[in-house]
Design an enzyme around this catalytic site. Structure first.
Site, PDB file in Angstrom:
ATOM      1  N   LYS A  70     -41.652 -48.875  -9.172  1.00  0.00           N
ATOM      2  CA  LYS A  70     -41.124 -47.929 -10.168  1.00  0.00           C
ATOM      3  C   LYS A  70     -42.248 -47.009 -10.647  1.00  0.00           C
ATOM      4  CE  LYS A  70     -38.345 -48.121 -14.453  1.00  0.00           C
ATOM      5  NZ  LYS A  70     -37.741 -49.039 -15.440  1.00  0.00           N
ATOM      6  N   SER A  93     -32.730 -48.269 -16.093  1.00  0.00           N
ATOM      7  CA  SER A  93     -33.519 -47.139 -15.682  1.00  0.00           C
ATOM      8  C   SER A  93     -34.187 -47.285 -14.318  1.00  0.00           C
ATOM      9  CB  SER A  93     -34.606 -46.863 -16.729  1.00  0.00           C
ATOM     10  OG  SER A  93     -35.504 -47.961 -16.800  1.00  0.00           O
ATOM     11  N   SER A 121     -32.940 -52.826 -17.654  1.00  0.00           N
ATOM     12  CA  SER A 121     -33.249 -51.847 -16.604  1.00  0.00           C
ATOM     13  C   SER A 121     -33.549 -52.401 -15.227  1.00  0.00           C
ATOM     14  CB  SER A 121     -34.425 -50.966 -17.031  1.00  0.00           C
ATOM     15  OG  SER A 121     -33.946 -49.943 -17.862  1.00  0.00           O
TER      16      SER A 121
HETATM   17  N1  GLN Z   1     -30.545 -48.869 -20.924  1.00  0.00           N
HETATM   18  C1  GLN Z   1     -31.451 -49.338 -21.923  1.00  0.00           C
HETATM   19  C2  GLN Z   1     -32.049 -48.180 -22.668  1.00  0.00           C
HETATM   20  O1  GLN Z   1     -31.646 -47.118 -22.417  1.00  0.00           O
HETATM   21  C3  GLN Z   1     -32.503 -50.212 -21.315  1.00  0.00           C
HETATM   22  C4  GLN Z   1     -33.568 -49.462 -20.645  1.00  0.00           C
HETATM   23  C5  GLN Z   1     -34.621 -50.364 -20.079  1.00  0.00           C
HETATM   24  O2  GLN Z   1     -34.412 -51.562 -19.925  1.00  0.00           O
HETATM   25  N2  GLN Z   1     -35.767 -49.778 -19.807  1.00  0.00           N
HETATM   26  O3  GLN Z   1     -32.891 -48.326 -23.497  1.00  0.00           O
END
Ligand code: GLN
Length: 493
Positions: A85, A160, A184
């Site tokens: 990532k 994400s 994410s």
């Molecule tokens: N979807 C969640 C957010 O928008 C989690 C994102 C993540 O785990 N980085 O914060």
């Protein structure tokens, strides 16, 4: 799959199959690099899973791995292609965090996880696309374009870590690394039909990982099956003196649980969470999975109660933005990152730089977080959220005294259409309903494929005891031995 053992026939194999093929001299890591590089580059035209490719650096890592294997080294993942990532620092390779703010950021040092991957001989093929600063559930918030779900290009891959999930699902690379602050890793794993694990908070070093919400962030692996996941976690887990929040807990052999099965395993279902907003097809697959466990000797307890679990979502959406607003204060257009050079004074430079280089969701989080932390509101919002966090933690501990693992669907729905939730942040946040609690309480949790609805994958989440990753991976291994949901691929490989 893998019968004739050539690099062409086996390009979409698991890491373990590639490793066996290296050992039997069917092909070398260098051969595999060439093919995988060509495949992921061409897939990127449709998927947009990668922001950058490592090219020469990856080639020389592959050549090095080829030598290491020739000289008889036997690390499980030597020469295995992996994607990382674009939130983890890679020395000499651009690390953007999915933001225009870091468009030209070139780290001078590797993150600890990347260093460990390199030491173990993995070949980092490139950096994967993500929602800006890891804030999002659909990859629609990347400054580098939308990632597409390989099962249906008109749909989101989740987020994400959408790029990391999509490339493993599309059989581009067998392994990848993501981060998980509220889901994410697990949410995109579920929507793309692969496996993803968020380790216990502190299990994996966060050194060199661009910070989102530091009390929630964890780095973790994506893979196709439990065996590969155990091997990858083995490489990245462990204490790191460069990360004061990393744990001294000894690292077990993550395959030590592989012959345990389900006999006598106590499974808890938090019925409170399953009441509303969950698709029927998701619930159906979830129930099938529970029957599978029951048939294999597990003891199902549908009465475990975590009454405050529903508060996890509001608690998260106060704590995460608050921590994000503090972490993102460093991007001031002066020290590093994007700079709007035409300001007349420091304040103008900062405001113009942040205004131009942060996207809408990041700005929304900074505003919510700054508000929640400001004098006069701190006690009512941030402090209150921290108190509720403690309550949720206590309830989880009580529940996990009664059962070995807590099961939920990973997401309330399958992958949704690109654009369908972008104008409704609350609906977008509801994707994280099942995944957020594990981050709030710091516990390990994984997602493994458990079915399909209209050709789209569904994920099953298992939440475990602190530092109980080996148990979770063992349960997933047993489940994958009894079912074949994890073997389907959108490319029929
Ligand atoms: N979807 C969640 C957010 O928008 C989690 C994102 C993540 O785990 N980085 O914060």
């Amino acid at each position: 799959m893998g019968v004739s053992m050539t690099v062409d026939s086996d390009i979409g194999s698991t890491a373990a199959q590639h490793a066996a093929n290296f050992r039997s001299n069917a092909y070398t890591p260098t051969d595999l690099f060439e093919k995988v590089n060509a495949k992921i580059t061409s897939q990127n035209e449709n998927l947009n899973a990668f922001i950058s490719f490592a090219d020469e650096a990856a080639l020389s890592a592959a050549e090095n791995a080829t030598q290491r294997i020739k000289s008889g080294e036997n690390g499980a993942l030597i020469g295995i292609p992996i994607a990382v990532k674009d939130l983890l620092n890679t020395a000499g390779q651009r690390t953007t965090a999915g933001s225009k703010m870091l468009e030209h950021f070139m780290p001078v040092q590797d993150s600890t996880v990347v260093q460990k991957l390199k030491d173990a001989g993995l070949v980092i093929m490139g950096k994967t696309n993500l929602d800006e600063f890891a804030m999002g559930s659909s990859n629609e918030y990347s400054a580098y374009g939308q990632v597409h779900n390989p099962w249906d290009l008109s749909r989101v891959p989740g987020g994400s870590s959408g790029g990391s999930a999509a490339t493993v699902a599309a059989r581009g690379v067998p392994l990848s690394i993501g981060t998980d602050t509220g889901g994410s890793i697990r949410q995109p794993a579920a929507l793309c039909g692969v496996m993803g694990l968020k380790p216990t908070y502190g299990r994996v070093s966060r050194f060199g990982v661009v910070a989102f919400a530091s009390s929630l962030d964890q780095v973790g692996p994506f893979s196709r099956d439990a065996n590969d996941m155990a091997d990858l976690l083995q490489v990245i887990a462990g204490h790191d003196e460069k990360d004061s929040t990393s744990s001294h807990e000894p690292v077990p052999n993550f395959k030590s649980t592989f012959d345990h099965g389900f006999d006598g395993v106590k499974i808890g279902i938090p019925s409170e969470l399953l009441q509303e907003g969950v698709d029927d097809t998701v619930l159906e697959s979830f129930e099938h999975a529970i029957h599978e466990f029951e048939a294999s000797g597990a003891i199902i307890n549908r009465d475990i109660s975590i009454p405050s679990i529903k508060a996890a979502l509001p608690v998260y959406y106060l704590l995460a933005p608050s921590e994000a607003s503090a972490n993102l204060a460093r991007y001031d257009g002066v020290k590093y990152g994007f700079s709007a050079l035409d300001g007349r004074n420091a304040e103008e430079v900062m405001s113009a730089s942040r205004g131009m280089a942060f996207g809408p969701e990041v700005k929304r989080r900074i505003m919510i977080g700054t508000y929640a932390l400001s004098a006069g509101y701190y006690d009512a919002y941030y402090l209150k959220a921290q108190k509720v966090r403690t309550v949720i933690q206590k309830e989880f501990n009580t529940a996990l005294n009664e059962v070995d693992t807590i099961l939920t669907p990973t997401t309330p729905t399958t992958a949704f259409e690109i654009g369908s939730k972008i104008n409704n942040p609350i609906e977008m946040y509801l994707n994280d309903l099942f995944t957020l609690p594990a981050n709030i309480v710091g516990l390990p949790a994984l997602s493994t494929p458990c079915g399909f609805s209209d050709g789209l994958p569904i994920g099953l989440q298992m939440i475990g005891k602190a530092f109980g990753e080996a148990d979770l991976i063992g349960y997933a291994h047993a489940y994958q031995s009894a079912t074949n949901w994890h073997e389907f691929s959108p490319t029929n490989e």
